[in-house]
Design an enzyme around this catalytic site. Sequence first.
Site, mmCIF file in Angstrom:
data_model
loop_
_atom_site.group_PDB
_atom_site.id
_atom_site.type_symbol
_atom_site.label_atom_id
_atom_site.label_comp_id
_atom_site.label_asym_id
_atom_site.label_seq_id
_atom_site.Cartn_x
_atom_site.Cartn_y
_atom_site.Cartn_z
ATOM 1 N N GLY A 227 -3.092 0.451 4.233
ATOM 2 C CA GLY A 227 -3.655 1.181 3.098
ATOM 3 C C GLY A 227 -4.315 0.259 2.099
ATOM 4 N N CYS A 228 -3.654 -0.848 1.786
ATOM 5 C CA CYS A 228 -4.230 -1.832 0.869
ATOM 6 C C CYS A 228 -5.552 -2.371 1.421
ATOM 7 C CB CYS A 228 -3.265 -2.990 0.659
ATOM 8 S SG CYS A 228 -1.634 -2.537 0.050
#
Length: 290
Positions: A227-228
């Site tokens: 996600g990052c």
Amino acid sequence: MAQARLHVAKAGIGGHAPAIALTVAGSDSGGGAGIQADLKTFSALGVYGASVITAVTAQNTRAVTAVHAIPVETIAAQLDAVFDDLDIAAVKIGMLGGPEIIGTVARSLRGCRRPIVLDPVMVAKSGDALLPEAAVAALRETLLPLASLLTPNLPEAARLLGIDEAATEEEMAAQGRALLALGPQAVLMKGGHGRGERCVDLLVTSGGGTLRLEAPRRATRNTHGTGCTLSAAIAAGLAKGADLASAVRDAHDYLQGAIAAADGLAVGSGHGPVHHFHAVWHAVRHAVRR
């Protein structure tokens, strides 16, 4: 506050002026997510990365064992320092930790005229909670309206809306539209937590359009920091001047390459990181062999 609202380009002393992206997030001592993943992503995609650290975590590929929130005065000072000197072209926001930090970041970025990509980080890959319940309302009320793009996974979208997780593409699109009503200009519903052999992401925009992105669901444990990495890659594309749809498509392709190459890294004994430098290291090895 002499920060994002002015965006005055400083006169450099010669040399190339790169696109600059800022990550506002927590530090991951294991290097696979958070600030470390964001800066690796920026570098891999040819963007200069600046950072504002909101928390220091003690974590590895197996667990988060401690979280230390940075004092809000220090977070505000970091934001002031960065925007006072650097021509920030895009902002990515990740782990914030609590309502006071969320409020500090929101006040600092209010009036920002650069794209803001908000990744509502709530739970680590290990399952450890990173955002307390008391902070969800603050995130919803103060930061979502500032976001150019919100990038929730299915559990995060459900928690922001206070409903069950989406189980179909139709439900994903509906939740994306519901999140749009909370203020962001666009929402990228990420389907990594879904089921089936194909993983589908949906970009839902305020103009009513929906962009569907699909990829095979790969059998690997090494997905720490996905996600990052995706949100940072989108911010990198926006910093370089891409439109939102192009930035999302390119970031999706970059992440899929990083996941496909993840098993080539032997890092830790739990959920390992994706391979942020899969293309760069391949090119270096090829050049060395030549």
